[in-house]
Scaffold this active site. Structure first.
Site, PDB file in Angstrom:
ATOM      1  N   GLY A 175       0.835  -1.194   0.000  1.00  0.00           N
ATOM      2  CA  GLY A 175       0.000   0.000   0.000  1.00  0.00           C
ATOM      3  C   GLY A 175       0.866   1.239   0.000  1.00  0.00           C
TER       4      GLY A 175
ATOM      5  CD  GLN B 194       3.354   5.819   2.679  1.00  0.00           C
ATOM      6  OE1 GLN B 194       2.379   5.253   2.218  1.00  0.00           O
ATOM      7  NE2 GLN B 194       4.369   5.163   3.207  1.00  0.00           N
TER       8      GLN B 194
ATOM      9  CB  CYS C 246       5.224   2.153   7.181  1.00  0.00           C
ATOM     10  SG  CYS C 246       4.730   3.637   6.306  1.00  0.00           S
ATOM     11  CG  LEU C 247       6.625   0.984   1.180  1.00  0.00           C
ATOM     12  CD1 LEU C 247       6.064   1.238  -0.204  1.00  0.00           C
ATOM     13  CD2 LEU C 247       7.715  -0.072   1.140  1.00  0.00           C
TER      14      LEU C 247
ATOM     15  CG  HIS D  73      -0.549   1.247   7.390  1.00  0.00           C
ATOM     16  ND1 HIS D  73       0.417   0.758   8.238  1.00  0.00           N
ATOM     17  CD2 HIS D  73       0.096   2.086   6.535  1.00  0.00           C
ATOM     18  CE1 HIS D  73       1.596   1.297   7.906  1.00  0.00           C
ATOM     19  NE2 HIS D  73       1.425   2.101   6.877  1.00  0.00           N
ATOM     20  CD  GLU D  74      -1.026   2.430   2.753  1.00  0.00           C
ATOM     21  OE1 GLU D  74      -0.640   3.606   2.602  1.00  0.00           O
ATOM     22  OE2 GLU D  74      -0.266   1.505   3.063  1.00  0.00           O
TER      23      GLU D  74
ATOM     24  CG  HIS E 132       0.332   6.849   5.468  1.00  0.00           C
ATOM     25  ND1 HIS E 132       1.449   7.303   6.136  1.00  0.00           N
ATOM     26  CD2 HIS E 132       0.543   5.524   5.245  1.00  0.00           C
ATOM     27  CE1 HIS E 132       2.299   6.282   6.305  1.00  0.00           C
ATOM     28  NE2 HIS E 132       1.772   5.192   5.779  1.00  0.00           N
TER      29      HIS E 132
HETATM   30 NI    NI Z   1       2.602   3.294   5.633  1.00  0.00          NI
END
Ligand code: NI
Length: 178
Positions: free
Chosen positions: A46, A51, A92-93, A134-135, A138
């Site tokens: 995701g 991000q 998380c990226l 989670h997304e 953000h």
């Molecule tokens: Ni994340």
């Protein structure tokens, strides 16, 4: 298509609240395609627009093993959450290499728009539920370690900083050996 640089924690852009999308044009579709490419390349399941430094309410998700089930959610909103809570390990990226257990509702319903502005609804369970929550976090400037206790969060942030230093050192060594 293009790979986009992923904003790294604790960049203040990750703490900003994203604005709703009002124009559904080619630029939006291009951004969604670039975000998907960036997510697949990372690899991740995701990625939120925040991000990649775009403060708009859009996320891309693909939890399939074959990487052929892309979901693009524009202006997503959670319309219901289960009372049942589940704890799941998340990463998380924007905080690479860090994995922590987070408690969230097991099931959620999400309402969103597609790239043409059409509304749709999704019932999410298991990994999809975790990923959607989670997304969407953000887009409100929340990263997964914000759900931890203050003590666990500062430990996690320290772990991340240490990992980053080690990685920088490794890369420097690699460069010098060339
Ligand atoms: Ni994340």
């Amino acid at each position: 298509m293009a790979l986009l640089p992923i904003v790294q924690y604790p960049d203040p852009r990750l703490a900003a609240k994203a604005e709703p999308v009002v124009v559904f044009d080619d630029a939006l579709r291009q951004l969604a395609a670039d975000m998907a490419e960036t997510m697949y390349e990372a690899p991740g399941v995701g990625l939120a627009a925040t991000q990649v430094g775009k403060l708009i309410r859009m996320v891309v998700i693909d939890i399939s093993e074959e990487k052929n089930d892309l979901h693009v959610l524009v202006n997503p909103e959670i319309t219901s959450r289960s009372e049942e809570i589940k704890e799941c390990e998340e990463g998380c990226l924007s905080l690479p290499g860090l994995y922590e257990k987070v408690k969230r509702p097991s099931f959620v319903t999400v309402k969103a728009q597609d790239l043409k502005g059409e509304f749709f609804e999704m019932q999410c369970d298991e990994l999809m539920s975790v990923c959607v929550q989670h997304e969407l976090d953000h887009l409100d400037g929340i990263v997964f370690i914000d759900h931890l206790s203050q003590l666990k969060k500062s430990r996690a942030a320290a772990k991340l900083a240490k990992r980053r230093k080690e990685k920088a050192r490794e890369e420097k060594a690699k460069r010098e050996n060339r």
